[in-house]
Design an enzyme around this catalytic site. Sequence first.
Site, PDB file in Angstrom:
ATOM      1  CB  CYS A 130      -0.909   0.022   1.217  1.00  0.00           C
ATOM      2  SG  CYS A 130      -1.792   1.581   1.378  1.00  0.00           S
ATOM      3  CB  ILE A 193       1.723  -3.446 -10.389  1.00  0.00           C
ATOM      4  CG1 ILE A 193       0.864  -2.594 -11.311  1.00  0.00           C
ATOM      5  CG2 ILE A 193       2.868  -4.056 -11.105  1.00  0.00           C
ATOM      6  CD1 ILE A 193       1.598  -1.432 -11.993  1.00  0.00           C
TER       7      ILE A 193
HETATM    8  C1  DHB Z   1      -4.856   2.078  -0.622  1.00  0.00           C
HETATM    9  C2  DHB Z   1      -4.314   0.816  -0.508  1.00  0.00           C
HETATM   10  C3  DHB Z   1      -3.607   0.280  -1.563  1.00  0.00           C
HETATM   11  O1  DHB Z   1      -3.042  -0.940  -1.509  1.00  0.00           O
HETATM   12  C4  DHB Z   1      -3.462   1.018  -2.729  1.00  0.00           C
HETATM   13  O2  DHB Z   1      -2.761   0.517  -3.747  1.00  0.00           O
HETATM   14  C5  DHB Z   1      -3.998   2.270  -2.840  1.00  0.00           C
HETATM   15  C6  DHB Z   1      -4.723   2.793  -1.784  1.00  0.00           C
HETATM   16  C7  DHB Z   1      -5.576   2.704   0.510  1.00  0.00           C
HETATM   17  O3  DHB Z   1      -6.402   2.069   1.169  1.00  0.00           O
HETATM   18  O4  DHB Z   1      -5.306   3.884   0.753  1.00  0.00           O
END
Ligand code: DHB
Length: 306
Positions: A130, A193
């Site tokens: 993330c 990805i």
């Molecule tokens: C969020 C989480 C992710 O894995 C991503 O790629 C984009 C946003 C999130 O919850 O902010």
Amino acid sequence: MADLSLEFCGVKFKNPFILPSGIITEIPEHKRAIEAGVGGVTLKSLTFEKREGNPLPRLWKYEHGLLNSVGLRNAGIEKGSREIAEFINEHKGKSVILVSLFSTRLKEFVVLVEKIVPLKPEFIELNLSCPNTEDELGRSLGMEKGGAGKVVKVVKKVSGKIPVLAKLSPNVTDIADIAKECEAEGADGISAINTVGPGMVIDIEKRKPIIGAKKGGVSGPGIRPIAVRCVYDIFEAVKIPILGMGGIEKWQDVVEMILAGASLIGVGTATYTKGMKVYQELEKDLLEYMEKNGIKNISEIVGAAH
Ligand code: DHB
């Protein structure tokens, strides 16, 4: 007759299309993708603690895709796992269900997996990537060399028969190296990805970033060449199968991703621009392409661009 069904990590899919994690945030709402006929749905990442999410707006459309910083909004392990159990009970058999988990701590990942295993989802996907959590949680474990492999190693000790996918970030020096380390520690497949960036959009009138958290992960057609290159690199590096995603909107994009090395295809941002009907459209168009080219099953062309 061409046929879209396939097996991935020993699990049967009626078609290769997957709703990636995070496109829908509320657990019961994922049923919209199932009703649209998708091959598999990945639920929004579950974290140990409940998370309210980032300030609004969390999502912004720009001309080549979306920026999002949801901040991993979810109900947390107790309530979240009950919602997931209910969702699985209601929808099992209609579509493959993948449960996504996020943490920046190895011990928490283990507890999350232990909580999810008895619910028997078909897959566990580890969100190792993330882009929006640097502040409170620390960097995603999959961004550092050695980090992703460590998570896979501890998770595989408690995941039993449920296949584990490692979802990787493109925002690293060498994604193939990280995929290799996940494979070596027992990952059953790679999802690639996750979003690119983070990126930023600025309101030129207000002279301020538009997204509540200022920055957000970038998805949509603008990132497709990056996704294709990452999947291509991963395919060269590992033997485990790949769930490829990033900016796929049309049947041509699907074919390109398969040729790069993906066996399953995530389609997320396109559901914003085209609605859930995008899955049926892609199925129809892909079948037509297969018929025209004498392809009975897409497994015949996975990685054919190498
Ligand atoms: C969020 C989480 C992710 O894995 C991503 O790629 C984009 C946003 C999130 O919850 O902010």
